[in-house]
Design a protein around this motif. Structure first.
Motif, PDB file in Angstrom:
ATOM      1  N   ASP A 188      44.324   8.010 -16.499  1.00 32.48           N
ATOM      2  CA  ASP A 188      44.689   6.785 -17.218  1.00 32.48           C
ATOM      3  C   ASP A 188      43.762   6.568 -18.412  1.00 32.48           C
ATOM      4  OD1 ASP A 188      46.836   6.136 -15.579  1.00 32.48           O
ATOM      5  OD2 ASP A 188      45.644   4.847 -14.254  1.00 32.48           O
ATOM      6  N   ALA A 189      42.474   6.825 -18.200  1.00 31.65           N
ATOM      7  CA  ALA A 189      41.516   6.675 -19.299  1.00 31.65           C
ATOM      8  C   ALA A 189      41.773   7.705 -20.390  1.00 31.65           C
ATOM      9  CB  ALA A 189      40.085   6.793 -18.773  1.00 31.65           C
ATOM     10  N   ALA A 190      42.118   8.924 -19.987  1.00 34.08           N
ATOM     11  CA  ALA A 190      42.431   9.966 -20.970  1.00 34.08           C
ATOM     12  C   ALA A 190      43.662   9.571 -21.786  1.00 34.08           C
ATOM     13  CB  ALA A 190      42.666  11.296 -20.263  1.00 34.08           C
ATOM     14  N   LYS A 191      44.674   9.064 -21.091  1.00 39.62           N
ATOM     15  CA  LYS A 191      45.894   8.647 -21.778  1.00 39.62           C
ATOM     16  C   LYS A 191      45.592   7.541 -22.779  1.00 39.62           C
ATOM     17  CE  LYS A 191      50.577   6.929 -20.819  1.00 39.62           C
ATOM     18  NZ  LYS A 191      51.529   6.515 -19.737  1.00 39.62           N
ATOM     19  N   ALA A 192      44.747   6.597 -22.377  1.00 35.20           N
ATOM     20  CA  ALA A 192      44.381   5.502 -23.273  1.00 35.20           C
ATOM     21  C   ALA A 192      43.633   6.017 -24.503  1.00 35.20           C
ATOM     22  CB  ALA A 192      43.531   4.473 -22.534  1.00 35.20           C
ATOM     23  N   ALA A 193      42.908   7.121 -24.335  1.00 33.75           N
ATOM     24  CA  ALA A 193      42.157   7.710 -25.441  1.00 33.75           C
ATOM     25  C   ALA A 193      42.997   8.682 -26.261  1.00 33.75           C
ATOM     26  CB  ALA A 193      40.923   8.423 -24.902  1.00 33.75           C
ATOM     27  N   GLY A 194      44.240   8.887 -25.859  1.00 33.64           N
ATOM     28  CA  GLY A 194      45.126   9.777 -26.600  1.00 33.64           C
ATOM     29  C   GLY A 194      44.911  11.246 -26.325  1.00 33.64           C
ATOM     30  N   LEU A 195      44.331  11.567 -25.158  1.00 37.17           N
ATOM     31  CA  LEU A 195      44.035  12.958 -24.818  1.00 37.17           C
ATOM     32  C   LEU A 195      44.963  13.451 -23.712  1.00 37.17           C
ATOM     33  CD1 LEU A 195      40.142  12.759 -24.809  1.00 37.17           C
ATOM     34  CD2 LEU A 195      41.570  14.008 -26.452  1.00 37.17           C
ATOM     35  N   PRO A 196      45.524  14.648 -23.845  1.00 36.38           N
ATOM     36  CA  PRO A 196      46.336  15.223 -22.759  1.00 36.38           C
ATOM     37  C   PRO A 196      45.443  15.626 -21.597  1.00 36.38           C
ATOM     38  CG  PRO A 196      46.026  16.847 -24.477  1.00 36.38           C
ATOM     39  CD  PRO A 196      45.424  15.569 -24.993  1.00 36.38           C
ATOM     40  N   ASP A 217      34.862   4.858 -18.582  1.00 44.94           N
ATOM     41  CA  ASP A 217      34.449   3.809 -19.516  1.00 44.94           C
ATOM     42  C   ASP A 217      33.564   4.316 -20.645  1.00 44.94           C
ATOM     43  OD1 ASP A 217      35.813   2.108 -17.828  1.00 44.94           O
ATOM     44  OD2 ASP A 217      34.005   1.387 -16.803  1.00 44.94           O
ATOM     45  N   GLU A 218      32.823   5.393 -20.395  1.00 43.82           N
ATOM     46  CA  GLU A 218      31.853   5.840 -21.400  1.00 43.82           C
ATOM     47  C   GLU A 218      32.047   7.286 -21.853  1.00 43.82           C
ATOM     48  OE1 GLU A 218      27.751   4.829 -20.738  1.00 43.82           O
ATOM     49  OE2 GLU A 218      28.276   3.199 -19.367  1.00 43.82           O
ATOM     50  N   ILE A 219      32.225   8.205 -20.902  1.00 37.42           N
ATOM     51  CA  ILE A 219      32.228   9.615 -21.301  1.00 37.42           C
ATOM     52  C   ILE A 219      33.509   9.983 -22.042  1.00 37.42           C
ATOM     53  CG2 ILE A 219      32.051  11.984 -20.518  1.00 37.42           C
ATOM     54  CD1 ILE A 219      30.360  11.060 -18.193  1.00 37.42           C
ATOM     55  N   ILE A 220      34.662   9.572 -21.524  1.00 36.72           N
ATOM     56  CA  ILE A 220      35.918   9.914 -22.205  1.00 36.72           C
ATOM     57  C   ILE A 220      35.965   9.313 -23.607  1.00 36.72           C
ATOM     58  CG2 ILE A 220      38.419   9.559 -22.189  1.00 36.72           C
ATOM     59  CD1 ILE A 220      38.351  10.074 -19.169  1.00 36.72           C
ATOM     60  N   PRO A 221      35.650   8.031 -23.792  1.00 35.50           N
ATOM     61  CA  PRO A 221      35.653   7.521 -25.173  1.00 35.50           C
ATOM     62  C   PRO A 221      34.694   8.260 -26.096  1.00 35.50           C
ATOM     63  CG  PRO A 221      35.690   5.703 -23.607  1.00 35.50           C
ATOM     64  CD  PRO A 221      35.447   6.951 -22.807  1.00 35.50           C
ATOM     65  N   ALA A 222      33.530   8.672 -25.566  1.00 27.46           N
ATOM     66  CA  ALA A 222      32.558   9.385 -26.396  1.00 27.46           C
ATOM     67  C   ALA A 222      33.032  10.778 -26.769  1.00 27.46           C
ATOM     68  CB  ALA A 222      31.221   9.474 -25.662  1.00 27.46           C
ATOM     69  N   ALA A 223      33.946  11.341 -25.975  1.00 29.39           N
ATOM     70  CA  ALA A 223      34.423  12.714 -26.213  1.00 29.39           C
ATOM     71  C   ALA A 223      35.587  12.787 -27.191  1.00 29.39           C
ATOM     72  CB  ALA A 223      34.828  13.350 -24.889  1.00 29.39           C
ATOM     73  N   VAL A 224      36.156  11.657 -27.571  1.00 33.08           N
ATOM     74  CA  VAL A 224      37.276  11.665 -28.518  1.00 33.08           C
ATOM     75  C   VAL A 224      36.806  12.295 -29.831  1.00 33.08           C
ATOM     76  CG1 VAL A 224      38.861  10.240 -29.859  1.00 33.08           C
ATOM     77  CG2 VAL A 224      38.398   9.676 -27.468  1.00 33.08           C
TER      78      VAL A 224
END
Length: 395
Positions: free
Chosen positions: A220-228, A188-195
């Motif tokens: 799933d969160a990575a995929k939603a953020a567009g990250l492989p 919820d927080e770290i992956i979005p902040a890393a984009v």
């Protein structure tokens, strides 16, 4: 043409083998390869460099490292020599968690300064691209700090940096009683902040790390953020993490000592690269090897990397890893050299940019004081590098 390196033996790494060109030349324009072929057919150039029959390969690629971190774990290694297991040390508050304490205590500048000697050692062996993971911060701010430090290394040195968010590396002490809440934080927080700072998302799928269900949430969160995604999988036990990674079309699954036949089929179908890490295998005194023959038979691309980290593979020599890949895991010379060039590029989704000597790709080269590719795999503790070239410039 800006510059022509001529009178060389080229290992272009094209096709299925080494793509050798005898008495070859490479022309560079604007930092990119413009021409590759026989020296006697080379076009004119503003500057001509006589390689005096030396071997030229693509710049080497280290596709799995934990180069940025604080502290040392030499004392834990001494404990293992006395009989303690990696799992016992980790459960007692050592392992990744001890590095986390040291990493959290350092600011970005200190992390960069501590990583530079390790980076310089790798670059001195012909590396022009290196992947660097986070994973020792385990808070949003500290993970982002690590990614920024990794990017800063690419500004301090002539090297291509690929960054990977590894927030799902270990459960931090403050979440030990509720690891799912930490997974929530990662998603919820770290992956979005890393984009924008991370090129990929990784995780550690193990009994002392995260379950496949937890990793699936991270993916799933990575995929939603567009990250492989990629995954540390099947290093200490079999949890079918490699199959999970393949189901997400992961760039790579790494370690893989305990993969089974179904994992291999899944990886082959997905095009997921098997990144083998013999330094960790050696340092941890493991006995179960990755099933190289089965991976080979299935057509799974295999890469090799240092896994440079303070706890289980404190090496800064990719050339040593080449030898280990051959002597410990049974890879051929051709497989070893492809493992740190074209296949390593695939593991970073950079195969269109680097990994082979072809027109249009970045002019990242390594020139060696030998004519024989086998010399790069055969020697131990000897560095035959003559010149490292990044984007057409000697470094």
């Amino acid at each position: 043409m800006d510059r022509l390196w001529t009178n060389a033996r080229l290992a272009t790494i094209t096709g299925d083998g080494l793509g050798l060109v005898e008495r070859g030349a490479i022309g560079v324009q604007g930092g990119r390869i413009a021409w590759v072929g026989p020296a006697d057919k080379a076009p004119a150039a503003d500057e001509v460099v006589d390689c005096e029959d030396r071997l030229i390969t693509p710049g080497l690629i280290d596709c799995h490292t934990h180069l940025v971190h604080g502290g040392s774990r030499a004392n834990e290694w001494a404990m293992r020599l006395e009989g303690a297991t990696y799992e016992e040390i980790a459960r007692a508050g050592g392992g990744i968690v001890s590095t986390t304490r040291a990493t959290r205590a350092m600011d970005e500048a200190a992390l960069v300064a501590s990583a530079l000697p390790r980076l310089d050692a790798l670059l001195a062996e012909g590396i022009t691209t290196i992947e660097i993971k986070s994973g020792y911060g385990l808070t949003k701010d500290d993970e982002i700090k690590m990614l920024r430090a990794a990017r800063a290394l690419g500004e301090a040195r002539a090297v291509r940096i690929a960054t990977t968010l590894l927030a799902a590396h270990a459960v931090p002490p403050e979440y030990r009683e509720n690891p799912d809440a930490y997974v929530d934080l990662v998603c919820d927080e770290i992956i979005p902040a890393a984009v924008g700072l991370a090129d990929a998302v990784d995780g550690f799928c193990e009994g002392i790390g995260f379950s496949t269900d937890q990793i699936a949430r991270v993916f799933d969160a990575a995929k939603a953020a567009g990250l492989p995604v990629k995954l540390h999988a099947e290093q200490l036990s079999h949890l079918a993490g490699a199959s999970l990674a393949a189901s997400y079309k992961a760039l790579s699954a790494d370690h893989l000592e305990h993969i089974d036949a179904s994992d291999i089929v899944a990886m082959a179908e997905a095009g997921t690269v098997a990144v083998l890490l013999p330094g960790a295998f050696y340092f941890m005194r493991e006995t179960r090897k990755p099933p190289v023959a089965a991976l080979r038979d299935a057509g799974v691309s295999m890469a090799l990397a240092t896994d440079c980290n303070p706890g289980t593979s404190p090496t800064t020599s990719l050339l040593l890893v080449l030898n280990m890949g051959a002597t410990l895991f049974g890879l051929s010379v051709t497989e070893c050299l492809r493992a740190v060039t074209v296949n390593a590029a695939r593991a970073l989704r950079l195969q269109g940019e680097i990994g082979t000597l072809e027109p249009g790709k970045a002019a990242d080269l390594a020139i060696w004081n030998t004519t024989e590719p086998a010399e790069l795999v055969y020697r131990i503790g000897f560095n035959p590098l003559h010149t490292r070239i990044k984007d057409g410039l000697c470094t």
